[in-house]
Design a protein around this motif. Structure first.
Motif, PDB file in Angstrom:
ATOM      1  N   LEU A 156      39.981  47.180  15.375  1.00 29.04           N
ATOM      2  CA  LEU A 156      40.049  47.773  16.705  1.00 29.04           C
ATOM      3  C   LEU A 156      40.830  46.868  17.650  1.00 29.04           C
ATOM      4  N   GLY A 157      41.444  47.485  18.644  1.00 23.44           N
ATOM      5  CA  GLY A 157      42.142  46.693  19.656  1.00 23.44           C
ATOM      6  C   GLY A 157      43.606  46.463  19.313  1.00 23.44           C
ATOM      7  N   ASP A 158      44.319  45.935  20.313  1.00 25.14           N
ATOM      8  CA  ASP A 158      45.764  45.740  20.190  1.00 25.14           C
ATOM      9  C   ASP A 158      46.157  44.308  20.551  1.00 25.14           C
ATOM     10  N   ALA A 159      45.197  43.375  20.443  1.00 26.96           N
ATOM     11  CA  ALA A 159      45.447  42.002  20.901  1.00 26.96           C
ATOM     12  C   ALA A 159      46.558  41.314  20.113  1.00 26.96           C
ATOM     13  N   HIS A 160      46.778  41.728  18.858  1.00 29.08           N
ATOM     14  CA  HIS A 160      47.839  41.078  18.082  1.00 29.08           C
ATOM     15  C   HIS A 160      49.222  41.382  18.652  1.00 29.08           C
ATOM     16  N   ASN A 161      49.322  42.402  19.507  1.00 28.21           N
ATOM     17  CA  ASN A 161      50.570  42.700  20.189  1.00 28.21           C
ATOM     18  C   ASN A 161      50.652  42.031  21.558  1.00 28.21           C
ATOM     19  N   GLY A 162      49.600  41.326  21.925  1.00 27.53           N
ATOM     20  CA  GLY A 162      49.548  40.653  23.215  1.00 27.53           C
ATOM     21  C   GLY A 162      48.191  40.852  23.862  1.00 27.53           C
ATOM     22  N   LEU A 163      47.568  39.754  24.267  1.00 29.14           N
ATOM     23  CA  LEU A 163      46.264  39.814  24.927  1.00 29.14           C
ATOM     24  C   LEU A 163      46.474  39.534  26.408  1.00 29.14           C
ATOM     25  N   PHE A 164      46.120  40.491  27.254  1.00 27.35           N
ATOM     26  CA  PHE A 164      46.325  40.379  28.699  1.00 27.35           C
ATOM     27  C   PHE A 164      44.963  40.333  29.382  1.00 27.35           C
ATOM     28  N   LEU A 165      44.689  39.216  30.053  1.00 28.72           N
ATOM     29  CA  LEU A 165      43.370  38.985  30.648  1.00 28.72           C
ATOM     30  C   LEU A 165      43.500  38.841  32.158  1.00 28.72           C
ATOM     31  N   ALA A 166      42.658  39.549  32.890  1.00 28.27           N
ATOM     32  CA  ALA A 166      42.658  39.460  34.347  1.00 28.27           C
ATOM     33  C   ALA A 166      41.310  38.945  34.824  1.00 28.27           C
ATOM     34  N   ALA A 167      41.341  38.025  35.774  1.00 30.32           N
ATOM     35  CA  ALA A 167      40.113  37.496  36.382  1.00 30.32           C
ATOM     36  C   ALA A 167      40.469  36.935  37.749  1.00 30.32           C
ATOM     37  N   PRO A 168      39.584  37.089  38.736  1.00 28.55           N
ATOM     38  CA  PRO A 168      39.875  36.556  40.082  1.00 28.55           C
ATOM     39  C   PRO A 168      40.097  35.053  40.049  1.00 28.55           C
ATOM     40  N   ARG A 169      40.764  34.561  41.084  1.00 31.02           N
ATOM     41  CA  ARG A 169      41.036  33.127  41.175  1.00 31.02           C
ATOM     42  C   ARG A 169      39.738  32.330  41.236  1.00 31.02           C
ATOM     43  N   ARG A 170      39.806  31.141  40.666  1.00 32.04           N
ATOM     44  CA  ARG A 170      38.728  30.152  40.715  1.00 32.04           C
ATOM     45  C   ARG A 170      37.443  30.608  40.016  1.00 32.04           C
ATOM     46  N   THR A 171      37.555  31.558  39.092  1.00 31.93           N
ATOM     47  CA  THR A 171      36.357  31.995  38.365  1.00 31.93           C
ATOM     48  C   THR A 171      36.288  31.400  36.961  1.00 31.93           C
ATOM     49  N   GLY A 172      37.137  30.427  36.661  1.00 33.22           N
ATOM     50  CA  GLY A 172      37.057  29.733  35.377  1.00 33.22           C
ATOM     51  C   GLY A 172      38.041  30.224  34.338  1.00 33.22           C
ATOM     52  N   LYS A 173      39.018  31.039  34.745  1.00 38.65           N
ATOM     53  CA  LYS A 173      39.977  31.602  33.800  1.00 38.65           C
ATOM     54  C   LYS A 173      40.796  30.513  33.107  1.00 38.65           C
ATOM     55  N   SER A 174      41.400  29.621  33.896  1.00 36.52           N
ATOM     56  CA  SER A 174      42.240  28.572  33.311  1.00 36.52           C
ATOM     57  C   SER A 174      41.420  27.607  32.466  1.00 36.52           C
ATOM     58  N   THR A 175      40.199  27.324  32.915  1.00 38.22           N
ATOM     59  CA  THR A 175      39.305  26.456  32.133  1.00 38.22           C
ATOM     60  C   THR A 175      39.008  27.079  30.787  1.00 38.22           C
ATOM     61  N   PHE A 176      38.768  28.399  30.770  1.00 39.73           N
ATOM     62  CA  PHE A 176      38.516  29.096  29.504  1.00 39.73           C
ATOM     63  C   PHE A 176      39.732  29.017  28.584  1.00 39.73           C
ATOM     64  N   LEU A 177      40.918  29.266  29.139  1.00 39.95           N
ATOM     65  CA  LEU A 177      42.125  29.268  28.316  1.00 39.95           C
ATOM     66  C   LEU A 177      42.396  27.894  27.707  1.00 39.95           C
ATOM     67  N   GLN A 178      42.244  26.840  28.522  1.00 45.66           N
ATOM     68  CA  GLN A 178      42.563  25.490  28.047  1.00 45.66           C
ATOM     69  C   GLN A 178      41.406  24.818  27.319  1.00 45.66           C
ATOM     70  N   GLY A 179      40.188  25.098  27.774  1.00 47.39           N
ATOM     71  CA  GLY A 179      39.035  24.391  27.212  1.00 47.39           C
ATOM     72  C   GLY A 179      38.328  25.101  26.097  1.00 47.39           C
ATOM     73  N   ASP A 180      38.526  26.413  25.979  1.00 48.22           N
ATOM     74  CA  ASP A 180      37.832  27.190  24.947  1.00 48.22           C
ATOM     75  C   ASP A 180      38.797  27.868  23.983  1.00 48.22           C
TER      76      ASP A 180
END
Length: 382
Positions: free
Chosen positions: A10-34
């Motif tokens: 299921l899903g289409d992430a292998h063609n590109g995963l696009f994630l949206a989250a408000p600023r300062r909610t931990g998005k960059s930390t998740f990308l780099q740290g997890d």
């Protein structure tokens, strides 16, 4: 992870995963740290670039340089050996020739070839993580880079084998949508997914830390912490700063700390809303109605169509020309901080997505526009 690697039904992430989250909610930390460490653990070469790291530089250049640095790290020894042997070029996996004098530079080596070279040199799949990807749309070079990445994905990936994983994040879903929403978009057809905010697990972790350091506060009211965290907009930086303040011996609080934390959250929320109201009321009337229309229309906003010009006239009580609207939009873009974002294609959006939530809340409460005279606007110089 499985979806990115094309191993999920299921899903289409292998063609590109696009994630949206408000600023300062931990998005960059998740990308780099997890996410990045998990991909590396799975045997993937990870390239990370934040397009807001230096907003003065062209986003297309930032993407190219991130790929070049990763490529140079793998080919550095090969290049030095080749130079000593008097060779002008080296071959990656016996295929693509790269000028050893230009390793680390993308000029002359397009992004598709650079990514293919990186994958061959590393001997494993590549994941390119682009944080604040919507910023790429603000320049022609950035748009061209996005189109090149789509081409690289199509050329490098095959059924059953994903050699290039693309992960793109954005703090504004409406802007990120411009990468996927119409037939001219580089990743047309892909879906935007909302990155879930930190939840009860985060609150349990924080409560556990407090209980370990302050036995006198056991048990910590986790529901109260969750309520305060939500009021802070699920922004861990503000939440933890407030936690430190109310738990400080210098705070003057006695008894339970949870009510003070909840009050701090309400104060922060009121402060954020007051700042947006101040910003709005500080605008000239023409700028106000332009921003009002933008907040109301979202991605449907067209600044100069007949409906928009009618809207401006109705709110101001006088006509607004296209030239006046252009001047007002440019003024909104030139403010510090900017209130309006513009793409290389001339599309406009509110810079801070939080303003949409503020607008919606006030409209639902019947308190829009934020004007003591209920929207009675006076002429300006625009």
């Amino acid at each position: 992870m499985l979806a990115l690697q094309g191993r999920s039904l299921l899903g289409d992430a292998h063609n590109g995963l696009f994630l949206a989250a408000p600023r300062r909610t931990g998005k960059s930390t998740f990308l780099q740290g997890d996410l990045a460490p998990a991909l590396q653990q799975a045997g993937v070469e990870v390239v990370y670039v934040d397009l807001w790291a230096d907003t003065r530089r062209d986003p297309g250049t930032l993407i190219a340089e991130a790929i070049a640095r990763a490529l140079e790290a793998h080919l550095g020894l090969v290049a030095r050996t080749a130079r000593k042997a008097g060779l002008k070029a080296v071959k990656v996996a016996g295929a693509l020739e790269i000028d050893t004098g230009k390793i680390g530079q993308i000029d002359g080596l397009n992004l598709v070839d650079a990514l293919r070279s990186l994958q061959q040199a590393a001997g494993k799949p590549v994941a390119l993580i682009i944080d604040e990807a919507q910023h790429a749309l603000t320049s022609e070079a950035g748009e061209a880079a996005m189109t090149a990445l789509k081409s690289a994905r199509d050329q490098m990936n095959q059924p059953g084998r994903v050699n290039l994983m693309l992960v793109m994040s954005g703090s504004d879903r409406d802007k990120l949508l411009r990468l996927v929403v119409n037939a001219g978009a580089p990743f047309y057809g892909s879906q935007i997914q909302a990155l879930p905010p930190l939840d009860t697990g985060f609150i349990a972790h924080v409560a556990g830390l407090v209980e370990a350091q302050r036995p006198d506060l056991v048990p910590v009211d986790r529901a109260a912490l969750q309520e305060a965290f939500a009021a802070f907009g699920h922004r861990p930086q503000f939440f933890m700063a407030a936690m430190g303040a109310v738990l400080s011996p210098l705070s003057g609080h006695s008894g339970r700390f949870e009510p003070a934390l909840q009050q701090a959250a309400r104060d922060q929320q009121a402060q954020d809303e007051a700042q947006m109201e101040s910003d709005y009321l500080g605008l000239k009337p023409t700028e106000q109605v332009l921003l009002w229309r933008m907040l109301d229309q979202g991605p449907r906003f067209r600044p100069y169509d007949a409906e928009a010009l009618r809207f401006y006239r109705d709110k101001l009580g006088r006509p607004v020309s296209v030239q006046q609207a252009q001047k007002a939009l440019e003024s909104l873009r030139q403010r510090t901080p900017a209130l309006v974002w513009k793409s290389a294609r001339g599309e406009y959006a509110v810079e801070d997505a939080a303003m949409h939530r503020w607008f919606q809340a006030r409209r639902d409460a019947g308190t829009w526009p934020p004007d003591p005279q209920q929207g009675r606007l006076l002429p300006d110089d625009a």
